[in-house]
Scaffold this active site. Sequence first.
Site, PDB file in Angstrom:
ATOM      1  N   SER A  53       0.876  -1.187   0.406  1.00 31.02           N
ATOM      2  CA  SER A  53      -0.011   0.225  -0.726  1.00 31.02           C
ATOM      3  C   SER A  53       0.805   1.555   0.093  1.00 31.02           C
ATOM      4  O   SER A  53       0.487   2.459  -0.239  1.00 31.02           O
ATOM      5  CB  SER A  53      -0.711  -0.441   1.041  1.00 31.02           C
ATOM      6  OG  SER A  53      -1.601  -1.260   1.639  1.00 31.02           O
ATOM      7  N   GLY A 232      -4.543  -1.911  -0.805  1.00 30.12           N
ATOM      8  CA  GLY A 232      -4.017  -1.413  -1.914  1.00 30.12           C
ATOM      9  C   GLY A 232      -3.593   0.028  -2.176  1.00 30.12           C
ATOM     10  O   GLY A 232      -3.698   0.826  -1.280  1.00 30.12           O
ATOM     11  N   GLY A 234      -3.158   3.466  -4.572  1.00 29.18           N
ATOM     12  CA  GLY A 234      -3.353   4.291  -5.480  1.00 29.18           C
ATOM     13  C   GLY A 234      -5.099   4.980  -5.371  1.00 29.18           C
ATOM     14  O   GLY A 234      -5.533   5.498  -3.767  1.00 29.18           O
ATOM     15  N   CYS A 260      -8.933  -1.771   3.783  1.00 25.86           N
ATOM     16  CA  CYS A 260      -8.823  -0.544   2.885  1.00 25.86           C
ATOM     17  C   CYS A 260      -8.996  -0.208   1.874  1.00 25.86           C
ATOM     18  O   CYS A 260      -9.935   0.333   1.565  1.00 25.86           O
ATOM     19  CB  CYS A 260      -7.056  -1.582   3.021  1.00 25.86           C
ATOM     20  SG  CYS A 260      -6.124  -0.092   3.251  1.00 25.86           S
ATOM     21  N   PHE A 261      -7.752  -0.340   0.604  1.00 26.86           N
ATOM     22  CA  PHE A 261      -8.767  -0.157  -0.406  1.00 26.86           C
ATOM     23  C   PHE A 261      -9.921  -0.995  -0.876  1.00 26.86           C
ATOM     24  O   PHE A 261     -10.389  -0.680  -1.294  1.00 26.86           O
ATOM     25  CB  PHE A 261      -7.514  -1.001  -1.831  1.00 26.86           C
ATOM     26  CG  PHE A 261      -7.629   0.039  -3.215  1.00 26.86           C
ATOM     27  CD1 PHE A 261      -8.010   1.296  -2.930  1.00 26.86           C
ATOM     28  CD2 PHE A 261      -7.567  -1.222  -3.897  1.00 26.86           C
ATOM     29  CE1 PHE A 261      -7.462   2.127  -4.443  1.00 26.86           C
ATOM     30  CE2 PHE A 261      -7.174  -0.242  -4.911  1.00 26.86           C
ATOM     31  CZ  PHE A 261      -7.357   0.930  -5.255  1.00 26.86           C
ATOM     32  N   GLN A 264     -12.701   1.246   0.051  1.00 26.54           N
ATOM     33  CA  GLN A 264     -12.967   2.534   0.068  1.00 26.54           C
ATOM     34  C   GLN A 264     -13.825   1.402  -1.776  1.00 26.54           C
ATOM     35  O   GLN A 264     -14.616   1.981  -2.684  1.00 26.54           O
ATOM     36  CB  GLN A 264     -11.602   2.802  -1.534  1.00 26.54           C
ATOM     37  CG  GLN A 264     -11.300   3.360   0.085  1.00 26.54           C
ATOM     38  CD  GLN A 264      -9.808   3.255  -0.093  1.00 26.54           C
ATOM     39  OE1 GLN A 264      -9.191   3.947  -1.457  1.00 26.54           O
ATOM     40  NE2 GLN A 264      -8.964   3.951   1.376  1.00 26.54           N
ATOM     41  N   ASN A 302      -3.371   2.425   7.416  1.00 25.25           N
ATOM     42  CA  ASN A 302      -2.357   2.888   6.097  1.00 25.25           C
ATOM     43  C   ASN A 302      -3.032   3.633   4.846  1.00 25.25           C
ATOM     44  O   ASN A 302      -3.167   2.874   4.032  1.00 25.25           O
ATOM     45  CB  ASN A 302      -1.699   1.824   5.589  1.00 25.25           C
ATOM     46  CG  ASN A 302      -0.821   2.650   4.754  1.00 25.25           C
ATOM     47  OD1 ASN A 302      -1.116   3.563   3.958  1.00 25.25           O
ATOM     48  ND2 ASN A 302      -0.380   1.517   4.145  1.00 25.25           N
ATOM     49  N   GLY A 304      -4.491   7.090   2.350  1.00 24.42           N
ATOM     50  CA  GLY A 304      -4.729   8.314   2.207  1.00 24.42           C
ATOM     51  C   GLY A 304      -5.906   8.609   1.501  1.00 24.42           C
ATOM     52  O   GLY A 304      -6.308  10.237   0.981  1.00 24.42           O
ATOM     53  N   PHE A 305      -7.096   7.794   1.206  1.00 25.50           N
ATOM     54  CA  PHE A 305      -8.624   8.100   0.463  1.00 25.50           C
ATOM     55  C   PHE A 305      -9.987   7.446   1.606  1.00 25.50           C
ATOM     56  O   PHE A 305      -9.445   6.981   2.033  1.00 25.50           O
ATOM     57  CB  PHE A 305      -8.663   7.863  -1.056  1.00 25.50           C
ATOM     58  CG  PHE A 305      -8.151   8.414  -1.663  1.00 25.50           C
ATOM     59  CD1 PHE A 305      -7.981   9.291  -3.331  1.00 25.50           C
ATOM     60  CD2 PHE A 305      -6.495   7.557  -2.273  1.00 25.50           C
ATOM     61  CE1 PHE A 305      -7.464   9.648  -3.111  1.00 25.50           C
ATOM     62  CE2 PHE A 305      -5.579   8.374  -3.204  1.00 25.50           C
ATOM     63  CZ  PHE A 305      -5.798   9.317  -3.870  1.00 25.50           C
ATOM     64  N   HIS A 354      -6.202  -2.168   9.314  1.00 25.31           N
ATOM     65  CA  HIS A 354      -5.858  -3.614   8.517  1.00 25.31           C
ATOM     66  C   HIS A 354      -6.422  -4.489  10.191  1.00 25.31           C
ATOM     67  O   HIS A 354      -5.134  -4.401  10.732  1.00 25.31           O
ATOM     68  CB  HIS A 354      -4.318  -3.105   8.668  1.00 25.31           C
ATOM     69  CG  HIS A 354      -4.385  -2.802   7.137  1.00 25.31           C
ATOM     70  ND1 HIS A 354      -4.126  -3.524   6.047  1.00 25.31           N
ATOM     71  CD2 HIS A 354      -3.786  -1.186   7.071  1.00 25.31           C
ATOM     72  CE1 HIS A 354      -3.517  -2.588   5.474  1.00 25.31           C
ATOM     73  NE2 HIS A 354      -3.573  -1.552   5.412  1.00 25.31           N
ATOM     74  N   GLU A 356      -5.479  -7.627  10.091  1.00 24.11           N
ATOM     75  CA  GLU A 356      -4.898  -8.762  10.052  1.00 24.11           C
ATOM     76  C   GLU A 356      -3.190  -7.777  11.325  1.00 24.11           C
ATOM     77  O   GLU A 356      -3.113  -8.736  11.627  1.00 24.11           O
ATOM     78  CB  GLU A 356      -4.134  -8.823   8.505  1.00 24.11           C
ATOM     79  CG  GLU A 356      -3.109  -8.129   7.697  1.00 24.11           C
ATOM     80  CD  GLU A 356      -3.751  -6.628   7.318  1.00 24.11           C
ATOM     81  OE1 GLU A 356      -2.713  -5.895   7.715  1.00 24.11           O
ATOM     82  OE2 GLU A 356      -4.477  -6.730   8.088  1.00 24.11           O
TER      83      GLU A 356
END
Length: 379
Positions: A53, A232, A234, A260-261, A264, A302, A304-305, A354, A356
């Site tokens: 990530s 992930g 991006g 996480c990703f 989103q 972790n 940023g979006f 996260h 995990e």
Amino acid sequence: MLPHAPSSTPALLVLEDGRVFRGDSYGAGGETFGEAVFNTGMTGYQETLTDPSYHRQVVVMTAPHIGNTGVNDEDPESSRIWVAGYVVRDPARVPSNWRSRRTLDDELRDQGVVGISGIDTRALTRHLRERGAMRVGISSTETDSDALLARVRESAPMAGAELSGEVSTTDTYVVPAVGEKRFTVAALDLGIKTMTPARMAERGIEVHVLPATASLEEVLAVQPDGLFYSNGPGDPAATTGQVELLQGALGRGLPYFGICFGNQLFGRALGFGTYKLKYGHRGINQPVIDRTTGKVEVTAHNHGFAVDAPLDAPTQTPYGVATVSHVCLNDDVVEGLELRDADGVLKSFSVQYHPEAAAGPHDAAYLFDRFVELMEGGA
């Protein structure tokens, strides 16, 4: 053999708004560019470095002393270091841990990761908090800050970047269940961490890890009991194929869990927007409330979006009723989503953090059990 002494080679760090820091080269020499972000974890730096990530990000560690425990062969979350650059204040001269195999400085150098040490990381962190995450350059070959600044401003921004294909596996592989196999899960690798399928395998799940480019037909060919999307890098708004795949799976009633990703993309599949946070959440000490249970968890982040969804109102979607299930107690950012049918039965869910949690904390490990209950039909 004695470890390398810290470098005395000068290094330069320049942010895209023109702020300059000067220190010493750390890790590999050379020049690198990326998005400057800070991580508040006091431990777990090896897991941070190997988390996909962080691809194309220059990580600033807020803890002043980094490298104490060296680098071992047990804790990596992937096959390589992914950060674009590394910034520390006071690197350890000699590691002290029974599992250590080499120094962090040597590992960064061997993997070609350009870093800088000896700068005021507190001042840099405060600057990023006030001005927001931004592009940055680190160089041990350039002494002219204006020249480096020009190259920083020419580098690619994170907004609009589709990066999961750059960190994903190219071939499907299987992580077998530990003990008796209970379920089969298709896991889309958008930058998956090693510990994630391990946590599922501990619960009797056989995990088929598929490339980020996998189609719905390839997912269904696994005959999964559930679908999982990993963390992930991006911008989720730049991703379309995985959103369409997820919508197809939700339309077939396949239970879904994303982190996480994956949270989103779940939001976008349900019709919500996403936006870039000013400086993001990165560290292992973020407080989140699970509205389902009322419990407060200290969690590893972790990102940023974030998902733009109403905190206190359900949303009707083509797949069921969506609600915000988890909220960050620091800033009310959406940290989880639930999808339920008309009878209130949970069909799919996701979280922004996260569970995990390598290197910890472990407050959110119950979410893997919730996924198991979902596949059992008892959630």
